[in-house]
Design a protein around this motif. Structure first.
Motif, PDB file in Angstrom:
ATOM      1  N   GLU A 223       0.830  -1.203   0.000  1.00 58.27           N
ATOM      2  CA  GLU A 223       0.000   0.000   0.000  1.00 58.27           C
ATOM      3  C   GLU A 223       0.866   1.256   0.000  1.00 58.27           C
ATOM      4  OE1 GLU A 223      -3.238  -0.293  -0.493  1.00 58.27           O
ATOM      5  OE2 GLU A 223      -2.742  -2.441  -0.587  1.00 58.27           O
ATOM      6  N   GLU A 224       1.992   1.202   0.691  1.00 61.50           N
ATOM      7  CA  GLU A 224       2.875   2.369   0.727  1.00 61.50           C
ATOM      8  C   GLU A 224       3.536   2.603  -0.625  1.00 61.50           C
ATOM      9  OE1 GLU A 224       2.910   4.431   3.203  1.00 61.50           O
ATOM     10  OE2 GLU A 224       1.563   3.138   4.358  1.00 61.50           O
ATOM     11  N   TRP A 225       3.901   1.545  -1.324  1.00 61.50           N
ATOM     12  CA  TRP A 225       4.468   1.704  -2.661  1.00 61.50           C
ATOM     13  C   TRP A 225       3.469   2.383  -3.598  1.00 61.50           C
ATOM     14  CZ3 TRP A 225       9.179   1.928  -4.226  1.00 61.50           C
ATOM     15  CH2 TRP A 225      10.177   1.182  -3.610  1.00 61.50           C
ATOM     16  N   LEU A 226       2.218   2.001  -3.507  1.00 60.91           N
ATOM     17  CA  LEU A 226       1.203   2.618  -4.364  1.00 60.91           C
ATOM     18  C   LEU A 226       1.053   4.107  -4.043  1.00 60.91           C
ATOM     19  CD1 LEU A 226      -1.541  -0.180  -4.402  1.00 60.91           C
ATOM     20  CD2 LEU A 226       0.290   0.222  -6.053  1.00 60.91           C
ATOM     21  N   LYS A 227       1.067   4.438  -2.760  1.00 56.64           N
ATOM     22  CA  LYS A 227       0.981   5.850  -2.360  1.00 56.64           C
ATOM     23  C   LYS A 227       2.189   6.628  -2.856  1.00 56.64           C
ATOM     24  CE  LYS A 227      -1.454   4.854   1.999  1.00 56.64           C
ATOM     25  NZ  LYS A 227      -1.294   4.818   3.480  1.00 56.64           N
ATOM     26  N   LEU A 228       3.362   6.071  -2.659  1.00 55.78           N
ATOM     27  CA  LEU A 228       4.579   6.774  -3.040  1.00 55.78           C
ATOM     28  C   LEU A 228       4.671   6.959  -4.552  1.00 55.78           C
ATOM     29  CD1 LEU A 228       7.133   5.201  -0.566  1.00 55.78           C
ATOM     30  CD2 LEU A 228       6.701   7.640  -0.854  1.00 55.78           C
ATOM     31  N   ALA A 229       4.294   5.948  -5.319  1.00 55.57           N
ATOM     32  CA  ALA A 229       4.332   6.082  -6.775  1.00 55.57           C
ATOM     33  C   ALA A 229       3.419   7.212  -7.230  1.00 55.57           C
ATOM     34  CB  ALA A 229       3.926   4.769  -7.442  1.00 55.57           C
ATOM     35  N   ASN A 230       2.274   7.314  -6.586  1.00 55.60           N
ATOM     36  CA  ASN A 230       1.336   8.380  -6.929  1.00 55.60           C
ATOM     37  C   ASN A 230       1.880   9.756  -6.536  1.00 55.60           C
ATOM     38  OD1 ASN A 230      -1.375   9.395  -7.724  1.00 55.60           O
ATOM     39  ND2 ASN A 230      -1.533   9.858  -5.541  1.00 55.60           N
ATOM     40  N   GLU A 231       2.455   9.854  -5.352  1.00 55.46           N
ATOM     41  CA  GLU A 231       2.900  11.159  -4.850  1.00 55.46           C
ATOM     42  C   GLU A 231       4.255  11.581  -5.422  1.00 55.46           C
ATOM     43  OE1 GLU A 231       2.442  11.867  -0.675  1.00 55.46           O
ATOM     44  OE2 GLU A 231       0.793  10.426  -0.498  1.00 55.46           O
ATOM     45  N   ALA A 232       5.147  10.612  -5.630  1.00 55.43           N
ATOM     46  CA  ALA A 232       6.480  10.947  -6.144  1.00 55.43           C
ATOM     47  C   ALA A 232       6.540  10.884  -7.665  1.00 55.43           C
ATOM     48  CB  ALA A 232       7.524  10.004  -5.543  1.00 55.43           C
ATOM     49  N   GLY A 233       5.547  10.241  -8.277  1.00 62.79           N
ATOM     50  CA  GLY A 233       5.462  10.228  -9.731  1.00 62.79           C
ATOM     51  C   GLY A 233       6.382   9.260 -10.433  1.00 62.79           C
ATOM     52  N   PHE A 234       6.821   8.199  -9.752  1.00 66.90           N
ATOM     53  CA  PHE A 234       7.677   7.234 -10.446  1.00 66.90           C
ATOM     54  C   PHE A 234       6.849   6.092 -11.037  1.00 66.90           C
ATOM     55  CE2 PHE A 234       7.994   6.134  -5.869  1.00 66.90           C
ATOM     56  CZ  PHE A 234       7.549   4.817  -5.880  1.00 66.90           C
ATOM     57  N   TRP A 235       7.465   5.390 -11.953  1.00 68.69           N
ATOM     58  CA  TRP A 235       6.835   4.305 -12.713  1.00 68.69           C
ATOM     59  C   TRP A 235       6.597   3.098 -11.812  1.00 68.69           C
ATOM     60  CZ3 TRP A 235       8.693  -0.614 -14.065  1.00 68.69           C
ATOM     61  CH2 TRP A 235       8.083  -1.247 -15.161  1.00 68.69           C
ATOM     62  N   LEU A 236       5.385   2.560 -11.835  1.00 65.21           N
ATOM     63  CA  LEU A 236       5.030   1.354 -11.078  1.00 65.21           C
ATOM     64  C   LEU A 236       4.013   0.572 -11.879  1.00 65.21           C
ATOM     65  CD1 LEU A 236       4.363   0.869  -7.317  1.00 65.21           C
ATOM     66  CD2 LEU A 236       2.591   0.168  -8.933  1.00 65.21           C
ATOM     67  N   ARG A 237       4.193  -0.742 -11.929  1.00 62.96           N
ATOM     68  CA  ARG A 237       3.263  -1.617 -12.649  1.00 62.96           C
ATOM     69  C   ARG A 237       2.656  -2.622 -11.673  1.00 62.96           C
ATOM     70  NH1 ARG A 237       0.832  -0.825 -16.897  1.00 62.96           N
ATOM     71  NH2 ARG A 237       0.922  -3.007 -17.560  1.00 62.96           N
ATOM     72  N   GLU A 238       1.334  -2.647 -11.592  1.00 65.09           N
ATOM     73  CA  GLU A 238       0.634  -3.672 -10.807  1.00 65.09           C
ATOM     74  C   GLU A 238       0.351  -4.870 -11.705  1.00 65.09           C
ATOM     75  OE1 GLU A 238      -2.369  -2.297  -7.795  1.00 65.09           O
ATOM     76  OE2 GLU A 238      -2.296  -0.472  -9.031  1.00 65.09           O
TER      77      GLU A 238
END
Length: 347
Positions: free
Chosen positions: A64-79
């Motif tokens: 859950e923290e990775w999802l929050k951080l990707a959204n707030e920091a704007g880095f690439w993340l794939r679920e």
């Protein structure tokens, strides 16, 4: 300063992230000008589903923290999950048994672990540091820490007074607290990893039967011993090298492949070409291609110990924290909250 964090890898940044969200003033001290250790040399794989025990609890919080951080920091993340490829009947049996332990999707090729994620480790940690700096964290880059004492961190650039400190320096915990490292049997695990060219999209991370031997949750499956016995008999050199045959795809399409494992307290500087040959040969066979074009090679190093996490108190209001099992990207953001809970009780 409320908290000083020594180390700007993912474990250190996880503590800074949770501390800032609690309203604490935070400084991070890092000996290099940016993170260059295990946090950027890995697969960028949030392998949450295959963890067990407290590591699974930390992993699910971290997701859950990775999802929050990707959204707030704007880095690439794939679920995009993880595809565990079954290339033998005993591996399929493990995955069928694993389905009673975790929510997975059995497929014709193996199984999909849908909760796992991928990030680009070459950008994610740096993006988190930049976000924390925007939130008021004071970063002291290219600053060597000399000693950590109750209320005081001495650096090569001067002293930083603080209410509490977290030392999150991975395998280098023995540089600060050698007796503590000896007590917890801390070693360095050396990895051989490569980046190779690839055409086409492979969205999930990909694991194999060799990977099953390395992730704790698969140990719950009775058939895992048959997999271990067969792989040891058929590929003794690969098992001895600790091969975790897997890969993840970076945003540019190239694949991060690996990896082998060797354990020692001091890592020799020599890099046997034979280990890279093993990784390349087995990955090419997995992909069904004749050969692979290598773009980069590197050696990863992380802390290893009998217990997967080190959380110790070498001095009052000081915590030494390391993920000692190669799953820092997967668990650090879930490990940090209970460490801070315990530490802040002393203030």
């Amino acid at each position: 300063m409320d908290l000083v964090v020594v180390g700007a890898g993912v474990v250190g940044l996880a503590h800074a992230w949770h501390a800032v969200r609690r309203g604490l003033s935070v400084a991070v001290v890092e000996r290099d000008e940016h993170a260059v250790g295990a946090s950027v040399r890995n697969f960028g794989h949030g392998c949450f589903t295959a963890q067990d025990g407290v590591a699974f609890e930390y992993a699910m919080t971290a997701r859950e923290e990775w999802l929050k951080l990707a959204n707030e920091a704007g880095f690439w993340l794939r679920e995009s999950g993880t595809l565990v490829v079954a290339r033998h009947d005993d591996e399929r049996a493990v995955l069928e048994e694993f389905a009673s332990v975790r929510e997975i999707e059995l497929t014709g090729e193996g199984a999909l672990l849908p909760l796992d994620v991928r990030v680009d480790p070459r950008e994610a940690v740096h993006a988190i540091a930049a976000l924390l700096a925007e939130r008021g964290v004071a970063f002291h880059w290219s600053t060597n820490v000399l000693t950590v004492e109750p209320g005081l961190v001495r650096t090569a650039r001067g002293e930083i007074r603080c209410r509490a400190a977290v030392v999150a320096v991975g395998h280098d915990v023995d540089r600060f607290f050698p007796e503590l490292a000896e007590q917890h049997e801390i070693q360095r695990c050396r990895l051989h990893m490569l980046r190779v060219a690839h055409d086409g999209v492979i969205d999930p991370a990909v694991l194999t039967g060799f990977s099953m031997l390395r992730y704790d949750a698969f140990a719950r499956c009775p058939s895992i011993e048959k997999v271990r016995e067969r792989l040891t008999n058929d590929h003794p050199e690969l098992v001895e090298a600790g091969l975790n045959l897997m890969f993840t795809q970076l945003p540019d399409g190239s694949l991060t492949i690996g990896d082998t494992h060797h354990y020692s307290r001091t890592v020799d500087p020599y890099r046997p070409e034979r280990l890279d040959d093993l990784v390349l040969t087995e990955t090419a066979r997995l992909l069904g291609v004749g050969s692979l074009h290598v773009l980069e090679r590197w050696r990863g190093i992380y802390a290893s110990a009998p217990h997967p996490f080190l959380t110790a108190t070498p001095a009052p209001r000081v915590r030494a924290v390391s993920v000692t099992s190669g799953i820092g990207m997967t668990t650090a953001l879930g490990l940090a909250p209970p460490v801070l809970d315990d530490l802040l009780q002393e203030l």
